[in-house]
Write a protein that holds these residues in place. Sequence first.
Motif, PDB file in Angstrom:
ATOM      1  N   ALA A  70       0.824  -1.204   0.000  1.00  0.00           N
ATOM      2  CA  ALA A  70       0.000   0.000   0.000  1.00  0.00           C
ATOM      3  C   ALA A  70       0.858   1.254   0.000  1.00  0.00           C
ATOM      4  CB  ALA A  70      -0.930  -0.001   1.215  1.00  0.00           C
ATOM      5  N   ALA A  71       1.944   1.231   0.738  1.00  0.00           N
ATOM      6  CA  ALA A  71       2.842   2.387   0.788  1.00  0.00           C
ATOM      7  C   ALA A  71       3.518   2.609  -0.556  1.00  0.00           C
ATOM      8  CB  ALA A  71       3.892   2.194   1.879  1.00  0.00           C
ATOM      9  N   ALA A  72       3.947   1.525  -1.201  1.00  0.00           N
ATOM     10  CA  ALA A  72       4.589   1.654  -2.509  1.00  0.00           C
ATOM     11  C   ALA A  72       3.647   2.321  -3.500  1.00  0.00           C
ATOM     12  CB  ALA A  72       5.025   0.284  -3.011  1.00  0.00           C
ATOM     13  N   GLU A  73       2.378   1.934  -3.470  1.00  0.00           N
ATOM     14  CA  GLU A  73       1.395   2.524  -4.390  1.00  0.00           C
ATOM     15  C   GLU A  73       1.116   3.979  -4.041  1.00  0.00           C
ATOM     16  OE1 GLU A  73      -3.182   1.747  -5.987  1.00  0.00           O
ATOM     17  OE2 GLU A  73      -2.177   0.256  -4.711  1.00  0.00           O
ATOM     18  N   ALA A  74       0.950   4.261  -2.745  1.00  0.00           N
ATOM     19  CA  ALA A  74       0.664   5.641  -2.322  1.00  0.00           C
ATOM     20  C   ALA A  74       1.838   6.564  -2.583  1.00  0.00           C
ATOM     21  CB  ALA A  74       0.298   5.651  -0.837  1.00  0.00           C
ATOM     22  N   PHE A  75       3.037   6.107  -2.276  1.00  0.00           N
ATOM     23  CA  PHE A  75       4.229   6.937  -2.490  1.00  0.00           C
ATOM     24  C   PHE A  75       4.460   7.183  -3.982  1.00  0.00           C
ATOM     25  CE2 PHE A  75       6.482   5.499   1.700  1.00  0.00           C
ATOM     26  CZ  PHE A  75       5.502   6.164   2.425  1.00  0.00           C
ATOM     27  N   ALA A  76       4.171   6.188  -4.803  1.00  0.00           N
ATOM     28  CA  ALA A  76       4.345   6.357  -6.248  1.00  0.00           C
ATOM     29  C   ALA A  76       3.420   7.445  -6.781  1.00  0.00           C
ATOM     30  CB  ALA A  76       4.077   5.038  -6.967  1.00  0.00           C
ATOM     31  N   LYS A  77       2.213   7.517  -6.244  1.00  0.00           N
ATOM     32  CA  LYS A  77       1.229   8.496  -6.720  1.00  0.00           C
ATOM     33  C   LYS A  77       1.408   9.870  -6.080  1.00  0.00           C
ATOM     34  CE  LYS A  77      -2.426   5.111  -7.664  1.00  0.00           C
ATOM     35  NZ  LYS A  77      -3.772   4.634  -7.262  1.00  0.00           N
ATOM     36  N   GLU A  78       1.726   9.896  -4.784  1.00  0.00           N
ATOM     37  CA  GLU A  78       1.702  11.151  -4.042  1.00  0.00           C
ATOM     38  C   GLU A  78       3.066  11.593  -3.508  1.00  0.00           C
ATOM     39  OE1 GLU A  78      -1.589  11.337  -1.154  1.00  0.00           O
ATOM     40  OE2 GLU A  78      -2.216   9.386  -1.932  1.00  0.00           O
ATOM     41  N   GLY A  79       4.079  10.764  -3.625  1.00  0.00           N
ATOM     42  CA  GLY A  79       5.364  11.074  -3.030  1.00  0.00           C
ATOM     43  C   GLY A  79       5.481  10.478  -1.647  1.00  0.00           C
ATOM     44  N   VAL A  80       6.653  10.593  -1.050  1.00  0.00           N
ATOM     45  CA  VAL A  80       6.914   9.909   0.222  1.00  0.00           C
ATOM     46  C   VAL A  80       6.225  10.558   1.414  1.00  0.00           C
ATOM     47  CG1 VAL A  80       9.117   8.972  -0.563  1.00  0.00           C
ATOM     48  CG2 VAL A  80       9.064  11.189   0.607  1.00  0.00           C
ATOM     49  N   ASN A  81       5.598  11.710   1.202  1.00  0.00           N
ATOM     50  CA  ASN A  81       4.859  12.359   2.288  1.00  0.00           C
ATOM     51  C   ASN A  81       3.369  12.050   2.228  1.00  0.00           C
ATOM     52  OD1 ASN A  81       7.016  13.695   3.676  1.00  0.00           O
ATOM     53  ND2 ASN A  81       7.148  15.104   1.948  1.00  0.00           N
ATOM     54  N   ALA A  82       2.994  11.028   1.478  1.00  0.00           N
ATOM     55  CA  ALA A  82       1.595  10.608   1.438  1.00  0.00           C
ATOM     56  C   ALA A  82       1.123  10.281   2.860  1.00  0.00           C
ATOM     57  CB  ALA A  82       1.443   9.379   0.546  1.00  0.00           C
ATOM     58  N   PRO A  83      -0.137  10.586   3.189  1.00  0.00           N
ATOM     59  CA  PRO A  83      -0.635  10.338   4.555  1.00  0.00           C
ATOM     60  C   PRO A  83      -0.536   8.864   4.940  1.00  0.00           C
ATOM     61  CG  PRO A  83      -2.174  11.719   3.322  1.00  0.00           C
ATOM     62  CD  PRO A  83      -1.161  11.207   2.329  1.00  0.00           C
ATOM     63  N   LEU A  84       0.081   8.602   6.070  1.00  0.00           N
ATOM     64  CA  LEU A  84       0.225   7.213   6.503  1.00  0.00           C
ATOM     65  C   LEU A  84      -1.109   6.625   6.945  1.00  0.00           C
ATOM     66  CD1 LEU A  84       3.637   7.236   8.404  1.00  0.00           C
ATOM     67  CD2 LEU A  84       3.142   6.688   6.007  1.00  0.00           C
TER      68      LEU A  84
END
Length: 231
Positions: free
Chosen positions: A28-42
């Motif tokens: 889930a983090a890999a997908e979120a970070f890919a779309k929004e960057g590493v500051n995507a809401p955890l």
Amino acid sequence: MQAGEPTKKKERPLRRDARRNRDSIIAAAAEAFAKEGVNAPLESVAKAAGVAIGTLYGHFPTRRDLVEVIATEKIAAWLEAAQRAADADDPWRGFTDYLEVICKLQADDRALSDIASTDTPLAECIESRLARIRELGRIIMVRAQEEGTLRADVSPDDMAIVIWAHRGIVAATRDAAPEAWRRHLALMLEGFRSERAHPLPVPSLNALHGAAGSAEQRADAQTICKVFGSK
């Protein structure tokens, strides 16, 4: 990302359910970070993984811990591309293919740019790979210049600015024309050929903001240029 000392983890086997939760969080983090960057809401990462936010922090006490796990695979792919380009029989083809690979990785994954340009220290294995990537980036550029196909006045920071500008192009065209960056890159590469060379109007970024620049200007230049190996 927040700076801090690496979190020490106890090395013990995870239960099957705990392993499943950890794998779900990473995916889930890999997908979120890919779309929004590493500051995507955890919180959103935890929700997508189907776990409570406390479970996420139980596996990854800091954002940095999670970013480092995600970064390892991404940086390994980047390093492989850099080594392949440095070893290419045709230096110009190696140079152009490498820039295209970087741009594609960046277009597909916002986290890669964040990881490469962060000033926050990452795990030693990641930092060492990034250092090797920067070293190979210089080799790739110099080989093409020595062959005579890449114009001699191109510097590593010129290459880094191509990557930096690419971020903006991808962000502006991602929804309407996700492949538009390829056209821009092709136009840029044509301008890098030695046979097209004409005198440039100003020096490179590092030359402009080197000894004469302010501390802030030098810091900005270094952040931009370190992606491609400029010092």
